[in-house]
Design a protein around this motif. Structure first.
Motif, PDB file in Angstrom:
ATOM      1  N   TYR A   1       0.858  -1.204   0.000  1.00 37.36           N
ATOM      2  CA  TYR A   1       0.000   0.000   0.000  1.00 37.36           C
ATOM      3  C   TYR A   1       0.881   1.237   0.000  1.00 37.36           C
ATOM      4  O   TYR A   1       1.954   1.238   0.591  1.00 37.36           O
ATOM      5  N   HIS A   2       0.402   2.293  -0.657  1.00 39.85           N
ATOM      6  CA  HIS A   2       1.080   3.586  -0.559  1.00 39.85           C
ATOM      7  C   HIS A   2       0.113   4.567   0.089  1.00 39.85           C
ATOM      8  O   HIS A   2      -1.091   4.284   0.188  1.00 39.85           O
TER       9      HIS A   2
ATOM     10  N   ILE B   1       6.491  -1.087   7.727  1.00 40.98           N
ATOM     11  CA  ILE B   1       5.707   0.155   7.658  1.00 40.98           C
ATOM     12  C   ILE B   1       6.717   1.292   7.692  1.00 40.98           C
ATOM     13  O   ILE B   1       7.517   1.375   8.636  1.00 40.98           O
ATOM     14  N   PHE B   2       6.691   2.150   6.655  1.00 42.46           N
ATOM     15  CA  PHE B   2       7.703   3.215   6.648  1.00 42.46           C
ATOM     16  C   PHE B   2       7.195   4.510   6.036  1.00 42.46           C
ATOM     17  O   PHE B   2       6.263   4.527   5.242  1.00 42.46           O
TER      18      PHE B   2
ATOM     19  N   LYS C   1      14.786   9.897   1.578  1.00 43.14           N
ATOM     20  CA  LYS C   1      14.913   9.315   2.917  1.00 43.14           C
ATOM     21  C   LYS C   1      13.753   8.390   3.216  1.00 43.14           C
ATOM     22  O   LYS C   1      12.634   8.606   2.750  1.00 43.14           O
ATOM     23  N   GLU C   2      14.067   7.378   4.030  1.00 43.84           N
ATOM     24  CA  GLU C   2      13.010   6.482   4.501  1.00 43.84           C
ATOM     25  C   GLU C   2      13.192   6.273   5.989  1.00 43.84           C
ATOM     26  O   GLU C   2      14.319   6.190   6.471  1.00 43.84           O
ATOM     27  N   PHE C   3      12.089   6.167   6.703  1.00 40.71           N
ATOM     28  CA  PHE C   3      12.153   5.849   8.123  1.00 40.71           C
ATOM     29  C   PHE C   3      11.220   4.687   8.413  1.00 40.71           C
ATOM     30  O   PHE C   3      10.015   4.774   8.133  1.00 40.71           O
ATOM     31  N   THR C   4      11.788   3.614   8.960  1.00 41.62           N
ATOM     32  CA  THR C   4      10.961   2.457   9.288  1.00 41.62           C
ATOM     33  C   THR C   4      10.250   2.706  10.618  1.00 41.62           C
ATOM     34  O   THR C   4      10.898   2.977  11.626  1.00 41.62           O
ATOM     35  N   LEU C   5       8.916   2.626  10.593  1.00 37.71           N
ATOM     36  CA  LEU C   5       8.140   2.854  11.824  1.00 37.71           C
ATOM     37  C   LEU C   5       7.892   1.549  12.558  1.00 37.71           C
ATOM     38  O   LEU C   5       7.791   1.519  13.778  1.00 37.71           O
TER      39      LEU C   5
ATOM     40  N   ARG D   1      -0.376   7.656   6.523  1.00 40.52           N
ATOM     41  CA  ARG D   1       0.578   8.292   5.603  1.00 40.52           C
ATOM     42  C   ARG D   1       1.791   7.419   5.325  1.00 40.52           C
ATOM     43  O   ARG D   1       2.737   7.834   4.670  1.00 40.52           O
ATOM     44  N   ALA D   2       1.777   6.198   5.876  1.00 38.54           N
ATOM     45  CA  ALA D   2       2.947   5.326   5.733  1.00 38.54           C
ATOM     46  C   ALA D   2       2.823   4.411   4.514  1.00 38.54           C
ATOM     47  O   ALA D   2       1.722   4.112   4.057  1.00 38.54           O
TER      48      ALA D   2
END
Ligand code: HEM
Length: 211
Positions: A34-35, A53-54, A60-64, A78-79
Motif C-alpha cells: 500500500y502507498h 511500515i515506513f 529518505k526512509e524511516f521504518t516505523l 501516511r505510511a
C-alpha cells in the motif's frame, strides 16, 4: 492476559464467522503493498511473512514498524507498506474491523500493541533526528537492539539484527555508505565485530555506551 495473536483467535472454530469477513492476498518479497494515497480503507492482519511500515520522501526512509504474523495495521495512514519477504495478508474493511474490535477485546489489544510499538519507534526517530548526529543515532540503535534482541555469549552480546546495512540506514535515517563506515569505525575501535550481513557481536558494551 488474553492471547494477543489474532491468527490464534481467528483459528478458533467459534470465530469462523469473523474469519469470513477477511479475504486473503499474497505479496512477493519487496513488493509495495500500500502507498499513502491508496484508495481503499482497509485493515489487514499479517498471516505469513514480515511487513515493513515506513515513511518516505524523495531521498529518505524511516521504518516505523516491522509487523510479524498476527499483527494488524491499516491502509488509512501516511505510511508505505512493503513485503519484506513473500507475505500473505488477511484483509477486511476498516468498518468491519471496528465492529470486530467491539465484540472481541483481543483485536483492540493487538491494535494497541502494534500502535504502541509504532509510537515507540516514532519517538526514537523524532528524538534521534532532533537531537543527535548519525554516530549517536547508530549508538542508540545498537544499544536498543542489544537490549531487545541481544544474546549474552562468551565473547560479548550477539545480536541477530535481521536487517542488512541498507535497512539499518533506513531506520537511523542515514545513507548506506555512512552506516557502513560507522560500522567499520566501531569495529576498528573494538566495540563490535560483524559476524555476517545481518548478525553482529558487541564486544565492548561499556565503550559503546561511553561514545
Ligand atoms: C477499527 C477501525 C478503525 C477506525 C474507525 C479508524 C479510524 C481512523 C481515523 C478516522 C483516522 C484519522 C484519519 C485522518 O487523519 O484522516 C485514523 C488514523 C490512523 N489510524 Fe486508524 N482506524 C481504525 C483502525 C486502525 C488500525 C487497526 C490501525 C493500526 C493498527 C490504525 C492505524 C492508524 C494510524 C497509524 C493513523 C494515523 C494516520 C496518519 O496520520 O498518517 N487504525 N484512523
Amino acid at each position: 492476559m488474553p492471547d494477543q495473536n489474532l491468527l490464534n483467535v481467528l483459528s478458533l472454530p467459534e470465530h469462523a464467522g469473523l474469519l469470513s469477513m477477511f479475504h486473503e492476498k499474497k505479496y512477493r518479497k519487496k513488493e509495495l503493498i500500500y502507498h499513502p494515497n491508496h484508495g481503499d480503507n482497509n485493515v489487514f492482519i499479517v498471516k505469513e511473512g514480515k511487513v515493513r511500515i515506513f515513511l518516505a520522501s524523495n531521498d529518505k526512509e524511516f521504518t516505523l514498524s516491522i509487523l510479524e504474523p498476527g499483527d494488524a495495521y491499516s491502509t488509512h495512514t501516511r505510511a508505505f507498506t512493503q513485503a519484506l519477504c513473500d507475505c500473505v495478508l488477511l484483509i477486511c474493511k476498516t468498518q468491519d474491523f471496528g465492529q470486530i474490535m467491539m465484540q472481541n477485546p483481543t483485536f483492540a489489544m493487538n491494535t494497541v500493541k502494534v500502535l504502541g510499538d509504532l509510537l515507540k519507534n516514532s519517538f526514537t526517530i523524532i528524538t534521534n533526528l532532533a537531537f543527535q548526529n548519525t554516530n549517536q543515532r547508530m549508538k542508540e540503535y545498537l544499544l536498543s537492539m542489544a537490549e531487545d534482541k541481544g544474546i549474552l555469549c562468551e565473547k560479548g552480546i550477539l545480536i541477530e539484527i535481521g536487517q542488512d546495512t541498507g535497512q539499518v540506514a533506513m531506520i537511523v535515517g542515514a545513507s548506506r555508505q555512512t552506516v557502513s563506515s560507522i560500522f567499520s569505525e566501531f569495529c576498528r575501535l573494538g566495540i563490535m565485530e560483524r559476524i555476517n550481513r545481518k548478525t553482529i557481536l558487541i564486544t565492548d558494551l561499556e565503550k559503546l555506551k561511553s561514545l
